[in-house]
Design a protein around this motif. Structure first.
Motif, PDB file in Angstrom:
ATOM      1  N   ILE A   1     -14.123   0.751  21.415  1.00 12.35           N
ATOM      2  CA  ILE A   1     -12.854   1.452  21.455  1.00 12.35           C
ATOM      3  C   ILE A   1     -11.818   0.328  21.475  1.00 12.35           C
ATOM      4  N   MET A   2     -10.900   0.193  20.700  1.00  6.07           N
ATOM      5  CA  MET A   2      -9.704  -0.716  20.997  1.00  6.07           C
ATOM      6  C   MET A   2      -8.416   0.097  21.085  1.00  6.07           C
ATOM      7  N   LEU A   3      -7.767  -0.025  22.459  1.00  9.51           N
ATOM      8  CA  LEU A   3      -6.490   0.457  22.690  1.00  9.51           C
ATOM      9  C   LEU A   3      -5.514  -0.189  22.565  1.00  9.51           C
ATOM     10  N   PHE A   4      -4.699   0.183  21.931  1.00 12.29           N
ATOM     11  CA  PHE A   4      -3.155  -0.583  22.014  1.00 12.29           C
ATOM     12  C   PHE A   4      -2.034   0.112  22.895  1.00 12.29           C
ATOM     13  N   GLY A   5      -1.855  -0.476  23.937  1.00 16.30           N
ATOM     14  CA  GLY A   5      -0.488   0.086  24.632  1.00 16.30           C
ATOM     15  C   GLY A   5      -1.022   0.709  26.115  1.00 16.30           C
ATOM     16  N   ALA A   6      -0.314   0.013  27.165  1.00 14.15           N
ATOM     17  CA  ALA A   6      -0.577   0.208  28.514  1.00 14.15           C
ATOM     18  C   ALA A   6       0.355   1.076  29.295  1.00 14.15           C
ATOM     19  N   GLY A   7       0.911   1.786  28.348  1.00 13.75           N
ATOM     20  CA  GLY A   7       1.825   2.996  28.834  1.00 13.75           C
ATOM     21  C   GLY A   7       1.001   4.189  29.715  1.00 13.75           C
ATOM     22  N   HIS A   8       1.700   5.205  30.054  1.00 19.17           N
ATOM     23  CA  HIS A   8       1.189   6.451  30.764  1.00 19.17           C
ATOM     24  C   HIS A   8       0.068   7.032  30.256  1.00 19.17           C
ATOM     25  N   VAL A   9      -0.065   7.224  28.981  1.00 19.45           N
ATOM     26  CA  VAL A   9      -1.131   7.878  28.289  1.00 19.45           C
ATOM     27  C   VAL A   9      -2.357   7.006  28.323  1.00 19.45           C
ATOM     28  N   GLY A  10      -2.133   5.614  28.087  1.00 19.74           N
ATOM     29  CA  GLY A  10      -2.909   4.461  27.945  1.00 19.74           C
ATOM     30  C   GLY A  10      -3.832   4.286  29.445  1.00 19.74           C
ATOM     31  N   LYS A  11      -2.949   4.485  30.363  1.00 18.62           N
ATOM     32  CA  LYS A  11      -3.457   4.427  31.720  1.00 18.62           C
ATOM     33  C   LYS A  11      -4.266   5.509  31.825  1.00 18.62           C
ATOM     34  N   ALA A  12      -3.902   6.826  31.637  1.00 16.42           N
ATOM     35  CA  ALA A  12      -4.818   7.969  31.895  1.00 16.42           C
ATOM     36  C   ALA A  12      -5.894   8.021  31.193  1.00 16.42           C
TER      37      ALA A  12
ATOM     38  N   HIS B   1     -19.998   6.077  28.452  1.00 16.03           N
ATOM     39  CA  HIS B   1     -20.572   5.203  27.826  1.00 16.03           C
ATOM     40  C   HIS B   1     -20.097   4.408  26.521  1.00 16.03           C
ATOM     41  N   CYS B   2     -19.260   3.461  26.846  1.00 18.89           N
ATOM     42  CA  CYS B   2     -18.421   2.938  25.694  1.00 18.89           C
ATOM     43  C   CYS B   2     -17.977   1.718  26.251  1.00 18.89           C
ATOM     44  N   GLN B   3     -17.381   1.027  25.263  1.00 14.99           N
ATOM     45  CA  GLN B   3     -16.785  -0.532  25.646  1.00 14.99           C
ATOM     46  C   GLN B   3     -15.365  -0.448  25.217  1.00 14.99           C
ATOM     47  N   VAL B   4     -14.246  -0.534  26.131  1.00 13.04           N
ATOM     48  CA  VAL B   4     -12.827  -0.639  25.660  1.00 13.04           C
ATOM     49  C   VAL B   4     -12.104  -1.861  25.947  1.00 13.04           C
ATOM     50  N   THR B   5     -11.585  -2.205  24.682  1.00 10.26           N
ATOM     51  CA  THR B   5     -10.635  -3.661  24.904  1.00 10.26           C
ATOM     52  C   THR B   5      -9.261  -2.829  24.851  1.00 10.26           C
ATOM     53  N   TRP B   6      -8.623  -3.207  25.757  1.00  7.76           N
ATOM     54  CA  TRP B   6      -7.253  -2.607  26.068  1.00  7.76           C
ATOM     55  C   TRP B   6      -6.106  -3.867  25.752  1.00  7.76           C
TER      56      TRP B   6
ATOM     57  N   THR C   1      -9.108  -6.373  29.419  1.00  5.82           N
ATOM     58  CA  THR C   1      -7.892  -6.508  29.017  1.00  5.82           C
ATOM     59  C   THR C   1      -7.814  -7.660  27.830  1.00  5.82           C
ATOM     60  N   PHE C   2      -6.630  -7.432  26.768  1.00  5.62           N
ATOM     61  CA  PHE C   2      -6.444  -8.488  25.857  1.00  5.62           C
ATOM     62  C   PHE C   2      -5.089  -8.734  26.121  1.00  5.62           C
ATOM     63  N   ILE C   3      -4.484  -9.611  26.534  1.00  5.27           N
ATOM     64  CA  ILE C   3      -2.804  -9.870  26.745  1.00  5.27           C
ATOM     65  C   ILE C   3      -2.470 -10.882  25.629  1.00  5.27           C
ATOM     66  N   THR C   4      -1.566 -10.428  24.812  1.00  5.45           N
ATOM     67  CA  THR C   4      -1.282 -11.317  23.660  1.00  5.45           C
ATOM     68  C   THR C   4       0.148 -10.777  23.233  1.00  5.45           C
TER      69      THR C   4
ATOM     70  N   PHE D   1     -10.004   2.931  16.592  1.00  5.92           N
ATOM     71  CA  PHE D   1      -8.834   2.353  17.250  1.00  5.92           C
ATOM     72  C   PHE D   1      -7.927   3.516  17.649  1.00  5.92           C
ATOM     73  N   LEU D   2      -7.197   3.073  18.857  1.00  2.00           N
ATOM     74  CA  LEU D   2      -6.238   4.032  19.174  1.00  2.00           C
ATOM     75  C   LEU D   2      -4.723   3.363  19.527  1.00  2.00           C
ATOM     76  N   VAL D   3      -3.741   3.830  18.844  1.00  2.47           N
ATOM     77  CA  VAL D   3      -2.485   3.063  18.760  1.00  2.47           C
ATOM     78  C   VAL D   3      -1.521   3.980  19.533  1.00  2.47           C
ATOM     79  N   MET D   4      -0.743   3.355  20.571  1.00  2.00           N
ATOM     80  CA  MET D   4       0.198   4.089  21.436  1.00  2.00           C
ATOM     81  C   MET D   4       1.090   2.950  22.338  1.00  2.00           C
ATOM     82  N   THR D   5       1.519   2.162  21.350  1.00  3.48           N
ATOM     83  CA  THR D   5       2.346   0.969  22.067  1.00  3.48           C
ATOM     84  C   THR D   5       3.782   1.828  22.554  1.00  3.48           C
ATOM     85  N   HIS D   6       4.573   0.915  22.908  1.00  6.93           N
ATOM     86  CA  HIS D   6       5.982   1.257  23.409  1.00  6.93           C
ATOM     87  C   HIS D   6       6.863   1.163  22.401  1.00  6.93           C
TER      88      HIS D   6
END
Length: 338
Positions: free
Chosen positions: A172-183, A192-197, A215-218, A234-239
């Protein structure tokens, strides 16, 4: 799995007695699947093989093994559990558990396996029982086949436990560290998965993360899309909506993903649909973008409620979607000698 192996390595380094319990066979209705495992010390435990009477019995046997074996000395055993007759569990299936009291001779393969999993590779362990008890654990790297089966026979070679181990198939690649991303990360941390945040804002990430989240900070999140493995979710939920759109275009261009979803409303969906069409994306490509994300029928807006809905959708899709390639799944079997 990688976190559990690191934990076992740390416990041994600290001089603790530790037993690893693995579900080697599961027939019929059982609490957990083949390959599920736990760690036990005399007074602590990590992970779960399903709870209930089976886990209570496993804990009891593991601690009896600890009490009867010298610290840091390897000892192994196989136990069979018909869940209905033996444990009075309603599921009524049949489970075989492998107990390994880890010792100093296990340190080399534990260290090697941790490195293998960290690199995203698969491996196969061969563990001897009976006449083969005195053999060291043998580790093969990048094994691409796994044949389940149970073969226990009287022979001079004894019985071998064949344990196929691989990184999570679900990436899983998750874009966005907002409230929903954190939850959402809190929920995915128990799956059982691997997440790149991915996010530009380092300060938005929590100080502590689940073992399966990196985490991937860029400053250029779009570039992270190119680094994702095929069949990624892919999950897209940026600000920023403009960034969401740029990410969606990069993802749709790949065309080798398992899922592409962007958080939002039906209004946002209509706007993105129009903009994607203007930029030359075909109807087939546009239909592969999911918005809103999450299973239907849930209207609550709390971040955790939305996260639960998204996680449920991913799990359902992962169960239904056949793999485009042949990634190694996590299995453990009792097999014939080699």
């Amino acid at each position: 799995m990688a976190a559990l192996i690191r934990q076992a390595r740390q416990l041994l380094d600290e001089g603790e007695s530790v037993v690893m319990v693995t579900v080697a066979e599961a027939k019929g209705s059982t609490p957990r699947e083949v390959g599920t495992r736990m760690l036990f010390t005399a007074d602590r435990q990590w992970q779960t093989i399903g709870g209930g009477h089976l886990e209570w019995k496993a804990a009891k046997l593991a601690r009896e093994l600890i009490a009867s074996t010298a610290p840091l000395v390897s000892e192994r055993r196989i136990e069979h559990f018909p869940l209905g007759p033996a444990l009075a569990q309603c599921c009524g299936g049949y489970v075989t558990l492998v107990f390994e009291h880890l010792g100093t001779r296990d340190l080399p393969w534990l260290e090697e396996l941790a490195a293998v999993l960290q690199r995203g590779q698969s491996a196969q362990r061969r563990v001897g029982f009976g006449e083969a008890m005195d053999k060291d654990v043998h580790l093969d790297i990048e094994v691409t086949h796994a044949h389940s089966g149970l073969s226990e026979h009287e022979s001079e070679l004894g019985t071998w436990f064949i344990d196929h181990i691989a990184p999570p198939k679900m990436q899983i690649m998750l874009f966005g560290a907002g409230h929903v991303g954190k939850a959402l990360v809190q929920i995915l941390g128990g799956i059982h998965c691997q997440v790149t945040w991915v996010d530009e804002r380092e300060s938005e990430f929590p100080n502590e993360l689940p073992h399966n989240v990196s985490t991937f900070i860029t400053d250029f999140p779009e570039e992270a899309v190119e680094l994702a493995k095929p069949e990624t979710y892919f999950l897209v939920m940026t600000h920023r909506h403009d960034l969401d759109l740029q990410l969606c275009m990069r993802i749709l261009d790949r065309n080798d993903f398992s899922y592409a979803g962007v958080i939002g409303s039906l209004t946002k969906k209509a706007k993105f649909e129009k903009r994607l069409q203007q930029r030359g994306f075909t109807e087939i490509q546009r239909q592969r973008l999911t918005c809103p994300i999450g299973i239907g029928g849930i209207s609550r807006k709390e971040p955790m409620a939305i996260a639960v809905s998204i996680a449920a959708e991913l799990l359902r899709l992962n169960e239904q979607q056949p793999s485009l390639s042949t990634p190694q799944t996590l299995t453990a079997t009792l097999g014939s000698s080699y």
